[in-house]
Scaffold this active site. Structure first.
Site, mmCIF file in Angstrom:
data_model
loop_
_atom_site.group_PDB
_atom_site.id
_atom_site.type_symbol
_atom_site.label_atom_id
_atom_site.label_comp_id
_atom_site.label_asym_id
_atom_site.label_seq_id
_atom_site.Cartn_x
_atom_site.Cartn_y
_atom_site.Cartn_z
ATOM 1 N N LYS A 1 1.025 -1.206 0.177
ATOM 2 C CA LYS A 1 -0.021 0.048 0.111
ATOM 3 C C LYS A 1 0.955 1.192 0.016
ATOM 4 O O LYS A 1 1.987 0.914 0.244
ATOM 5 C CB LYS A 1 -0.977 -0.095 1.214
ATOM 6 N N ARG B 1 -10.957 0.447 14.228
ATOM 7 C CA ARG B 1 -10.894 0.657 13.010
ATOM 8 C C ARG B 1 -12.092 -0.086 12.054
ATOM 9 O O ARG B 1 -13.147 -0.501 13.039
ATOM 10 C CB ARG B 1 -9.737 0.663 12.359
ATOM 11 N N TYR C 1 14.666 31.422 0.493
ATOM 12 C CA TYR C 1 13.457 32.344 0.735
ATOM 13 C C TYR C 1 13.619 32.658 2.374
ATOM 14 O O TYR C 1 13.940 31.878 3.338
ATOM 15 C CB TYR C 1 12.361 31.354 0.713
HETATM 16 C C1 LIG Z 1 -0.272 -1.354 6.951
HETATM 17 C C2 LIG Z 1 -0.665 -2.624 7.455
HETATM 18 C C3 LIG Z 1 0.089 -3.563 7.815
HETATM 19 C C4 LIG Z 1 1.746 -3.488 7.710
HETATM 20 O O1 LIG Z 1 1.959 -2.683 8.777
HETATM 21 P P1 LIG Z 1 3.595 -2.573 8.853
HETATM 22 O O2 LIG Z 1 3.783 -2.135 10.306
HETATM 23 O O3 LIG Z 1 3.895 -1.433 7.856
HETATM 24 O O4 LIG Z 1 4.368 -3.982 8.967
HETATM 25 C C5 LIG Z 1 -0.331 -4.810 7.919
HETATM 26 N N1 LIG Z 1 -1.938 -5.071 8.026
HETATM 27 C C6 LIG Z 1 -2.839 -4.133 8.205
HETATM 28 C C7 LIG Z 1 -4.011 -4.296 7.941
HETATM 29 C C8 LIG Z 1 -2.346 -2.899 7.639
HETATM 30 O O5 LIG Z 1 -3.027 -1.916 7.501
#
Ligand SMILES: *Cc1c(COP(=O)(O)O)cnc(C)c1O
Length: 389
Positions: A38, A139, A281
Site C-alpha cells: 500500500k 477501525r 527564501y
Molecule cells: C499497514 C498494514 C500492515 C503493515 O504494517 P507495517 O507496520 O508496515 O508492517 C499490515 N496489516 C494491515 C491491516 C495494515 O493496514
C-alpha cells in the site's frame, strides 16, 4: 510525467529486499509471508517493488482496487503467473465484481458487504473473502458485539458466491511498547471471534488466520499464525526503536533488516557565494564565510520535508553537507565547501549511504517531527525509481 536527467531519483536495492524476505521466511517458519504494497509500496513505487516481491513472497496486500488491478495488469504484461492478492481497504460492491473477475480477494469488514453478495449473484461470479475482525483497534472490522448480534451471519447463506478464505485483524499497540499485554488481549478476542464465525457464519476449520504486521511478526510469536503481513520491515526498516529493542530480547539476536531505498540528486549548479550572502527564501541563512554551494533540483514537492529546514544535511563524497536556509518546493541549497575541490557537478545522497556516512529515513523523519511511515509514503510518485542489484 517525463523526468529530466537533472532530477533526483530513488534506488531500490534488490539484494536488500531479498535479505528482508529471507529474514521473514526464517521468522515465519512454516507460515506464509506476505508483503504490504500500500501507499505506493511505502513510497518505493508499486510496480518497481512488485518486480522485487513477485515470486519472492506468498501474498500481496494492497489498500485499493486500483492497486490490485495494476498488479494483475503487470502480471499479464510480464507473462507472470497470478499471485495471491488481497485488497485490505474499503471496497464497493461494483469494485468487488471487477476484482472477482480478476481473481483478487477482498476483505469484508462490516454488514454493508451484503450488497456485494447481491452484486456477485447478478454478475454470476464467485469471490474469495477474508473477514476482518475489530479486536481492539476501533477501525474497520466486525466487533464482538456485532458478531453476537448476527451481523456476519449472512456469510452462511452466501456460500454460492463467497468463499471465506481467511480471517484477519490488526494490532493497535505493538510498535509503541515493549510489553505486549494489549496485543495479547487482542489475540484472545480474535480467537473468540473466529469461533463465533465458525459457529454462526459457516466459516470452516481450515480458514487462514492472519494478524501480525511487521512489529508483531518480529516480537510476538503467537501472533504469527498462518501468514504475516509485513509492511515497513520488508523495506528494511524497524517499525520503531521499541520493536528493535524487543526483537533483540525475544529473538535473542537482531535479525538482518536492510533498507531498500536510497535517494540521490545531481547538482544543477555548484558555485561560490561570497561571505555575507543570503541563501534561500526568507533570507534565513547568511554565509559567515565564502561558501561553495550546490543547488539540488529537489524539494518538498518531491517529498523532502520542509520541516527539515535548518536541521538537515545531505552527503556528498562521503561528507555531511548542511542544507542551508529553507527547503524549497523544487530546490535544496547545500554547503559543499569542504566536500568538493572545484565547481564540477556533484551527486548528493539525501537518503542512504555514502562511504562511511549514512542518512536514514528515521533521521530525516526526526528533523521533520514525524514518523518514517509518513516520510516514506510522501516520496513523490513522479520520482524516477531504479532497481539496482
Ligand atoms: C499497514 C498494514 C500492515 C503493515 O504494517 P507495517 O507496520 O508496515 O508492517 C499490515 N496489516 C494491515 C491491516 C495494515 O493496514
Amino acid at each position: 510525467m517525463s523526468t529530466s536527467p537533472v532530477a533526483s531519483w530513488l534506488e531500490l536495492s534488490e539484494r536488500a529486499y531479498a535479505t528482508n524476505v529471507a529474514t521473514f521466511r526464517s521468522v515465519a517458519g512454516q507460515g506464509r509471508v506476505g508483503a504490504v504494497l500500500k501507499g505506493n509500496a511505502y513510497g518505493h513505487g508499486l510496480l518497481e517493488t512488485l518486480a522485487l516481491a513477485h515470486g519472492r513472497v506468498d501474498v500481496l496486500y494492497v489498500i485499493t482496487p486500483a492497486e490490485a488491478l495494476a498488479i494483475r495488469a503487470w502480471e499479464t504484461q510480464h507473462g507472470k503467473p497470478r499471485t495471491e492478492v488481497l485488497v485490505i481497504g474499503a471496497v464497493s460492491a461494483s469494485d468487488c465484481v471487477e476484482l472477482a473477475r480478476q481473481h483478487v480477494s477482498v476483505v469484508a469488514a462490516d454488514r454493508g458487504f451484503v450488497d456485494t453478495v447481491a452484486a456477485l449473484r447478478s454478475a454470476g461470479l464467485k469471490l474469495d473473502v477474508h473477514v476482518h475482525l475489530d479486536t481492539g483497534l476501533g477501525r474497520e472490522g466486525f466487533t464482538r458485539a456485532g458478531l453476537e448480534s448476527g451481523e456476519a451471519d449472512f456469510f452462511a447463506d452466501a456460500r454460492d458466491v463467497i468463499t471465506v478464505q481467511g480471517v484477519l485483524s490488526h494490532f493497535a499497540n505493538t510498535e509503541d511498547v515493549t510489553e505486549q499485554d494489549y496485543a495479547r488481549t487482542q489475540l484472545g478476542n480474535f480467537e473468540a471471534g473466529v469461533k463465533l464465525l465458525q459457529a454462526r457464519a459457516g466459516v470452516t476449520q481450515d480458514v487462514q488466520r492472519h494478524f501480525a504486521a511487521s512489529a508483531a511478526a518480529l516480537v510476538l510469536p503467537p501472533a504469527r499464525l498462518d501468514v504475516v503481513r509485513v509492511g515497513i520491515s520488508m523495506y528494511g526498516l524497524w517499525p520503531s526503536p521499541e520493536t528493535r529493542l524487543s526483537a533483540r530480547v525475544v529473538l535473542g539476536t537482531l535479525p538482518a533488516l536492510e533498507p531498500v531505498l536510497a535517494w540521490k540528486a545531481p547538482s544543477q549548479v555548484v558555485k561560490w557565494l561570497p561571505s555575507g550572502s543570503y541563501v534561500g527564501y526568507g533570507c534565513t541563512w547568511r554565509c559567515a564565510a565564502d561558501t561553495r554551494v550546490a543547488v539540488l533540483p529537489v524539494g518538498y514537492w518531491d517529498g523532502y520535508p520542509r520541516l527539515a529546514s535548518g536541521k538537515a544535511h545531505v552527503l556528498v563524497n562521503g561528507r555531511r553537507c548542511a542544507v542551508l536556509g529553507r527547503v524549497m518546493m523544487n530546490h535544496l541549497i547545500v554547503d559543499v565547501t569542504h566536500a568538493t575541490k572545484d565547481e564540477q557537478p556533484v551527486v548528493a545522497t539525501l537518503l542512504g549511504r555514502d562511504q562511511e556516512e549514512q542518512v536514514s529515513i528515521e533521521t530525516i523523519s526526526g528533523w521533520a517531527q514525524t514518523i518514517h511511515y509518513e516520510t516514506m509514503t510522501r516520496l513523490g510518485p513522479h520520482l524516477r525509481r531504479v532497481v539496482v542489484p
